[in-house]
Design a protein around this motif. Structure first.
Motif, short mmCIF file in Angstrom:
data_model
loop_
_atom_site.label_atom_id
_atom_site.label_comp_id
_atom_site.label_asym_id
_atom_site.label_seq_id
_atom_site.Cartn_x
_atom_site.Cartn_y
_atom_site.Cartn_z
N TYR A 65 -64.95 -19.53 -2.28
CA TYR A 65 -65.27 -18.11 -2.37
C TYR A 65 -66.66 -17.84 -1.79
O TYR A 65 -66.87 -16.86 -1.07
CB TYR A 65 -65.22 -17.65 -3.82
CG TYR A 65 -65.67 -16.24 -4.06
CD1 TYR A 65 -64.82 -15.15 -3.83
CD2 TYR A 65 -66.96 -15.97 -4.53
CE1 TYR A 65 -65.24 -13.85 -4.05
CE2 TYR A 65 -67.38 -14.67 -4.75
CZ TYR A 65 -66.51 -13.61 -4.51
OH TYR A 65 -66.93 -12.33 -4.73
N ASP A 98 -50.57 -8.19 0.25
CA ASP A 98 -51.98 -8.59 0.17
C ASP A 98 -52.89 -7.48 0.66
O ASP A 98 -53.96 -7.24 0.08
CB ASP A 98 -52.20 -9.86 1.01
CG ASP A 98 -51.56 -11.08 0.38
OD1 ASP A 98 -51.31 -11.03 -0.85
OD2 ASP A 98 -51.29 -12.05 1.10
N TRP A 99 -52.49 -6.84 1.74
CA TRP A 99 -53.27 -5.72 2.28
C TRP A 99 -53.45 -4.63 1.22
O TRP A 99 -54.56 -4.18 0.95
CB TRP A 99 -52.56 -5.16 3.52
CG TRP A 99 -53.10 -3.85 4.01
CD1 TRP A 99 -52.74 -2.61 3.61
CD2 TRP A 99 -54.13 -3.66 4.98
NE1 TRP A 99 -53.47 -1.65 4.27
CE2 TRP A 99 -54.33 -2.26 5.11
CE3 TRP A 99 -54.90 -4.52 5.76
CZ2 TRP A 99 -55.25 -1.72 5.99
CZ3 TRP A 99 -55.83 -3.98 6.64
CH2 TRP A 99 -56.00 -2.60 6.75
N LYS A 131 -63.46 -9.60 5.52
CA LYS A 131 -63.00 -10.72 4.68
C LYS A 131 -64.06 -11.79 4.49
O LYS A 131 -63.96 -12.62 3.58
CB LYS A 131 -61.75 -11.36 5.32
CG LYS A 131 -60.52 -10.44 5.36
CD LYS A 131 -60.02 -10.16 3.97
CE LYS A 131 -58.72 -9.38 3.98
NZ LYS A 131 -58.23 -9.08 2.62
N LYS A 186 -57.89 -2.61 -4.90
CA LYS A 186 -58.95 -3.10 -5.77
C LYS A 186 -60.32 -2.61 -5.30
O LYS A 186 -61.15 -2.17 -6.11
CB LYS A 186 -58.92 -4.64 -5.80
CG LYS A 186 -59.97 -5.24 -6.72
CD LYS A 186 -59.86 -6.77 -6.76
CE LYS A 186 -60.90 -7.36 -7.70
NZ LYS A 186 -60.85 -8.84 -7.73
N GLU A 187 -60.56 -2.68 -3.99
CA GLU A 187 -61.85 -2.25 -3.44
C GLU A 187 -62.06 -0.75 -3.65
O GLU A 187 -63.16 -0.30 -4.00
CB GLU A 187 -61.92 -2.60 -1.95
CG GLU A 187 -63.32 -2.60 -1.37
CD GLU A 187 -64.16 -3.78 -1.83
OE1 GLU A 187 -65.38 -3.74 -1.61
OE2 GLU A 187 -63.61 -4.74 -2.43
N LYS A 241 -53.00 -4.80 -2.05
CA LYS A 241 -53.70 -5.30 -3.24
C LYS A 241 -55.22 -5.32 -3.04
O LYS A 241 -55.98 -4.84 -3.89
CB LYS A 241 -53.20 -6.71 -3.58
CG LYS A 241 -53.85 -7.32 -4.80
CD LYS A 241 -53.31 -8.72 -5.04
CE LYS A 241 -54.02 -9.38 -6.22
NZ LYS A 241 -53.54 -10.78 -6.43
N ASP A 242 -55.66 -5.86 -1.90
CA ASP A 242 -57.10 -5.97 -1.63
C ASP A 242 -57.75 -4.60 -1.52
O ASP A 242 -58.83 -4.35 -2.07
CB ASP A 242 -57.35 -6.77 -0.34
CG ASP A 242 -57.03 -8.24 -0.51
OD1 ASP A 242 -56.87 -8.68 -1.65
OD2 ASP A 242 -56.93 -8.94 0.52
N ARG A 243 -57.10 -3.71 -0.78
CA ARG A 243 -57.69 -2.39 -0.56
C ARG A 243 -57.64 -1.53 -1.82
O ARG A 243 -58.57 -0.75 -2.08
CB ARG A 243 -56.99 -1.70 0.61
CG ARG A 243 -57.28 -2.39 1.94
CD ARG A 243 -56.58 -1.70 3.09
NE ARG A 243 -57.26 -0.49 3.52
CZ ARG A 243 -58.30 -0.44 4.35
NH1 ARG A 243 -58.79 -1.55 4.84
NH2 ARG A 243 -58.83 0.71 4.70
#
Length: 356
Positions: free
Chosen positions: A339, A271-272, A69, A278-279, A274-276
């Protein structure tokens, strides 16, 4: 017959027990990043020195398969990252950020392009490499007490178990006499994994003795191409559910086995997922075929991959590029400071010109 006082005490105990149960349920209702939540022992420096870290600075994924993160801050700030964490005064942080902007903007045109950001990312990543090398020298001395320049697996094993609370002299004697060690199952599992890693770091010809350079590969696999491959194998082993040595999106967005209590608890962490997702779709799956191979994951994990650094630079610019000119102006970086630095700067617009 129970007295009123005894009844109230019993009722109070029942209430505390129920409260404890509910608190546990709340803890297990969300996925846990083991590397982020596990407290580091405050007074046990030996363990920190000899255990390979789960979190590797400047690497996009951690050893347990969780996304890093803090990656964007690490490759933008380098060693200065701690200064932004410790100093929360907005005005000072603005000045630091403006100074960094000037360093990245090597052609002095008051904007940062992808190539400039790529060069900066590579420079900051190399800083993390050099820091790991310096730390490794100290850590190697800790496990090489006789100073002969080599550490055997048994020497390391003794130091590791001592850091876990075992009596160092007793352990050393039992190992020397080939006696059985009474070790709990969890510690033994960690030892087995470390031994596999030790073998991988032992460069040809294999002698089970690690010199300082090999010990660096053991602690920091990102420094060695061979160890990078080993790290990728370990991550895929943890995430690969059907054993084909590849990762699908569904496997990648699923938490490692044993991280949460049940599937329902895993599913609710939006969130978990969504983030993964996208990556996986935008970065790791290079050919966008819905499958991540070991080769693709290795390229993704390699912190000194220049192509990855350029892609990362373009992504970082896109986050704050409000005027869509494919460059970053100072005002844009200040506005999106959280960011880039993890620190939110208030009233950036009012102060930006008076700082020049």
């Amino acid at each position: 017959m129970m007295s009123r006082q005894a009844f109230l005490c019993s009722l109070g105990s029942l209430y505390l027990s129920l409260l404890f149960v509910f608190l546990l349920m709340d803890v297990y209702a969300r996925p846990a990043n083991n590397s982020a939540l596990k407290e580091k022992p405050a007074d046990n420096k030996d363990e920190n020195e000899i255990l390979p870290p789960d979190h590797l600075n400047g690497v996009k994924m951690e050893m347990d398969g969780h996304l890093n993160k803090e990656f964007h801050q690490e490759v933008f700030l380098g060693k200065e990252m701690e200064e932004f964490e410790e100093d929360s005064e907005p005005r000072k942080n603005r000045k630091k950020l403006m100074a960094i902007f000037s360093k990245v903007d090597i052609n002095n045109d008051k904007k940062i392009g992808a190539k400039e950001m790529q060069r900066w990312i590579m420079e900051k990543t190399d800083e993390h490499f050099q820091e790991a090398v310096e730390e490794n020298k100290m850590h190697f001395r800790a496990v090489d007490p006789d100073g002969d320049g080599h550490v055997s697996w048994d020497e390391y094993k003794i130091k590791f178990l001592a850091s876990k609370g075992f009596n160092e002299k007793e352990i050393a004697e039992k190992i020397r006499n080939n006696e059985e060690l009474k070790i709990d199952e969890e510690t033994q599992e960690v030892l087995d994994n470390l031994k596999d890693r030790w073998y991988q770091a032992d460069n040809p010809p294999p002698d089970l003795l690690l010199n300082e350079e090999e010990f660096l590969s053991f602690l920091h696999p990102e420094h060695s191409r061979g160890m990078l491959k080993f790290m990728v194998k370990e991550i895929i082993r943890d995430l690969d559910q059907d054993g084909d040595k590849k990762l699908t999106l569904s496997e990648f967005i699923s938490l490692p086995v044993g991280t949460v209590e049940n599937q329902q608890a895993q599913d609710i962490d939006d969130d978990w997922v969504k983030d993964r997702r996208k990556e996986f779709e935008e970065v790791i799956d290079a050919n966008h075929d819905g499958i991540v191979t070991m080769e693709e994951l290795e390229e993704y994990m390699d912190p000194m991959n220049e192509y990855n650094a350029l892609n990362e630079a373009k992504q970082m610019i896109a986050v704050a590029d409000e005027n869509q000119n494919h460059h970053l102006e100072l005002e844009e970086i200040l506005k999106y400071s959280e960011y880039f630095t993890g620190s939110k700067l208030m009233d950036y617009a009012r102060n930006v010109h008076e700082e020049f």
